[in-house]
Write an enzyme that holds these catalytic residues in place. Structure first.
Site, PDB file in Angstrom:
ATOM      1  CG  HIS A  63      -1.921   1.070   1.266  1.00 33.94           C
ATOM      2  ND1 HIS A  63      -1.856   2.083   2.191  1.00 33.94           N
ATOM      3  CD2 HIS A  63      -3.015   1.326   0.506  1.00 33.94           C
ATOM      4  CE1 HIS A  63      -2.874   2.906   2.007  1.00 33.94           C
ATOM      5  NE2 HIS A  63      -3.595   2.473   0.989  1.00 33.94           N
ATOM      6  CG  ASP A 105      -7.016   3.835   0.111  1.00 38.20           C
ATOM      7  OD1 ASP A 105      -5.773   3.768   0.213  1.00 38.20           O
ATOM      8  OD2 ASP A 105      -7.671   4.852   0.408  1.00 38.20           O
TER       9      ASP A 105
END
Length: 138
Positions: A63, A105
């Site tokens: 991420h 996300d």
């Protein structure tokens, strides 16, 4: 009690779209992202260094790398549009930059869901002093 106090302090630091990320994680995993991943391993939470400690921590590493590739907007402040149905997330955005944030996300939330069985309590509030190994490239 101390853990609740720490979580309250972490919540105060959540701004902009990071609350969207929290909500997305909750929709996909059924868990609070702030509670479970707000300070986990070497990469979940603020900053990140060393080697990911397990597959859940690797979700945060990937991420962070994804955010590092976003150009033209701020992944931590800019809002995006998404919808969800039955724990499926659809990023719907005309702006390619904020859509990219949403996709980062979404990938992390799915990664958390798919790796919930790797989560180990020993990495919750893991000391950053244990994250001294040389980091992998993104």
């Amino acid at each position: 009690m101390r853990a609740l106090w720490i979580m309250a302090v972490l919540l105060l630091g959540v701004e902009g779209h990071l609350m969207q990320f929290e909500n997305m994680i909750k929709k996909v995993t059924g868990r609070s992202g702030i509670w479970w991943y707000g300070s986990y391993g070497c990469y979940c939470g603020k900053g990140g260094q060393g080697l990911p400690q397990d597959a859940s921590d690797r979700c945060c590493f990937v991420h962070d790398c994804c955010y590092g590739k976003v150009n033209g907007c701020d992944p931590k402040d800019d809002f995006y549009v998404y919808s969800s149905e039955n724990r499926d997330i659809v990023c719907g955005e005309d702006n390619p930059c904020t859509k990219e944030i949403c996709e980062c996300d979404k990938a992390a939330a799915i990664c958390f869901r798919d790796n919930m069985d790797t989560y180990q309590n020993k990495y919750w509030f893991y000391p950053s002093s244990n994250c001294n190994e040389e980091s992998e490239p993104c």
